[in-house]
Design a protein around this motif. Sequence first.
Motif, short mmCIF file in Angstrom:
data_model
loop_
_atom_site.label_atom_id
_atom_site.label_comp_id
_atom_site.label_asym_id
_atom_site.label_seq_id
_atom_site.Cartn_x
_atom_site.Cartn_y
_atom_site.Cartn_z
N ASN A 70 0.79 -1.24 0.00
CA ASN A 70 0.00 0.00 0.00
C ASN A 70 0.82 1.28 0.00
OD1 ASN A 70 -2.53 -1.36 -0.01
ND2 ASN A 70 -2.26 -1.78 2.17
N GLU A 71 2.13 1.20 -0.23
CA GLU A 71 2.97 2.38 -0.35
C GLU A 71 3.39 2.55 -1.81
OE1 GLU A 71 7.37 4.11 0.86
OE2 GLU A 71 6.68 2.27 1.82
N VAL A 72 3.26 3.78 -2.32
CA VAL A 72 3.72 4.06 -3.68
C VAL A 72 5.24 4.02 -3.69
CG1 VAL A 72 3.75 5.71 -5.58
CG2 VAL A 72 1.74 5.58 -4.11
N ILE A 73 5.80 3.13 -4.53
CA ILE A 73 7.27 3.05 -4.61
C ILE A 73 7.80 3.35 -6.00
CG2 ILE A 73 7.35 1.40 -2.70
CD1 ILE A 73 8.33 -0.64 -4.95
N GLY A 74 6.90 3.50 -6.98
CA GLY A 74 7.37 3.75 -8.32
C GLY A 74 6.28 4.19 -9.26
N LEU A 75 6.71 4.53 -10.47
CA LEU A 75 5.78 4.92 -11.52
C LEU A 75 6.31 4.47 -12.86
CD1 LEU A 75 6.86 7.52 -13.41
CD2 LEU A 75 6.49 8.72 -11.31
N ALA A 76 5.39 4.37 -13.81
CA ALA A 76 5.77 4.04 -15.19
C ALA A 76 4.76 4.67 -16.15
CB ALA A 76 5.81 2.53 -15.40
N MET A 77 5.30 5.27 -17.20
CA MET A 77 4.48 5.77 -18.30
C MET A 77 4.93 5.02 -19.54
SD MET A 77 4.42 9.87 -17.76
CE MET A 77 6.14 9.92 -18.21
N PHE A 78 3.99 4.38 -20.22
CA PHE A 78 4.33 3.59 -21.39
C PHE A 78 3.13 3.51 -22.32
CE2 PHE A 78 3.02 0.97 -17.88
CZ PHE A 78 2.22 -0.03 -18.40
N ALA A 79 3.40 3.25 -23.60
CA ALA A 79 2.33 3.24 -24.60
C ALA A 79 2.83 2.58 -25.87
CB ALA A 79 1.88 4.68 -24.90
N ILE A 80 1.92 2.44 -26.81
CA ILE A 80 2.30 2.08 -28.17
C ILE A 80 2.64 3.39 -28.87
CG2 ILE A 80 1.52 1.14 -30.37
CD1 ILE A 80 1.95 -0.99 -28.19
N ASP A 81 3.80 3.44 -29.48
CA ASP A 81 4.28 4.65 -30.16
C ASP A 81 3.59 4.77 -31.51
OD1 ASP A 81 5.66 6.74 -31.31
OD2 ASP A 81 7.64 5.97 -30.81
N LEU A 82 2.75 5.79 -31.65
CA LEU A 82 2.00 5.99 -32.89
C LEU A 82 2.74 6.86 -33.90
CD1 LEU A 82 -1.56 6.62 -31.43
CD2 LEU A 82 -0.56 4.47 -32.24
N GLY A 83 3.64 7.72 -33.40
CA GLY A 83 4.28 8.67 -34.29
C GLY A 83 5.69 8.33 -34.65
N THR A 84 6.30 7.46 -33.92
CA THR A 84 7.73 7.13 -34.01
C THR A 84 8.56 8.37 -33.75
OG1 THR A 84 8.13 7.49 -36.37
CG2 THR A 84 7.23 5.35 -35.74
N VAL A 85 9.81 8.18 -33.60
CA VAL A 85 10.74 9.26 -33.30
C VAL A 85 11.31 9.76 -34.63
CG1 VAL A 85 12.79 9.91 -32.00
CG2 VAL A 85 11.29 8.12 -31.12
N TYR A 86 10.69 10.78 -35.18
CA TYR A 86 11.16 11.40 -36.43
C TYR A 86 11.43 10.39 -37.53
CZ TYR A 86 11.60 15.46 -33.46
OH TYR A 86 11.32 16.48 -32.60
N GLY A 87 10.62 9.34 -37.57
CA GLY A 87 10.80 8.33 -38.60
C GLY A 87 12.00 7.42 -38.38
#
Length: 167
Positions: A70-87
């Motif tokens: 019950n203690e917050v020890i971390g975070l994560a942001m993640f997704a499917i990349d729709l745009g890519t990194v500059y191709g």
Amino acid sequence: MSRLTYLQLSKDEPNHFELAKSVWLPFCHEIDIHDGITESDEEIIEDCKRRIGIQGSRPDMHFELAFLNNEVIGLAMFAIDLGTVYGLLEKGYGTIMGFYIKPEYRRQGYGREMFLHIESILRHDGAPKIHLTPDGVTGEPFWTALGFENSGKFDPDDEKYIYIKDM
């Protein structure tokens, strides 16, 4: 057996912001120190609010908190990349945009456990590979130990090399 539990943040739950802020501030300050930049708490908090505010707009976009007893020890942001990194990369890769474990919980397997959770979700979302741009201090050693390799491609936004791992 999993020791961590996860909470997908929602803009519709006011207490989620306070929970996220408890790890978002130290996460951003740590990365800023490693990158040699300075942001105010106010700027960091506004960015956190913005990121929580877009949750729910896509089913393959995730901003999660990790809990231990019950203690917050971390975070994560993640997704499917729709745009890519500059191709530079193919569309559809999974991307980890943020990942943090509180320092007192590092080197105990929690980071690896959280990554396996992320990998499972991104695999379910259809990602053939995962990419990220780790910081050079704590990120590169951690991610290379998990099998990520420097692609030699440079992300001009993050000003870091892109690391990739096959699923």
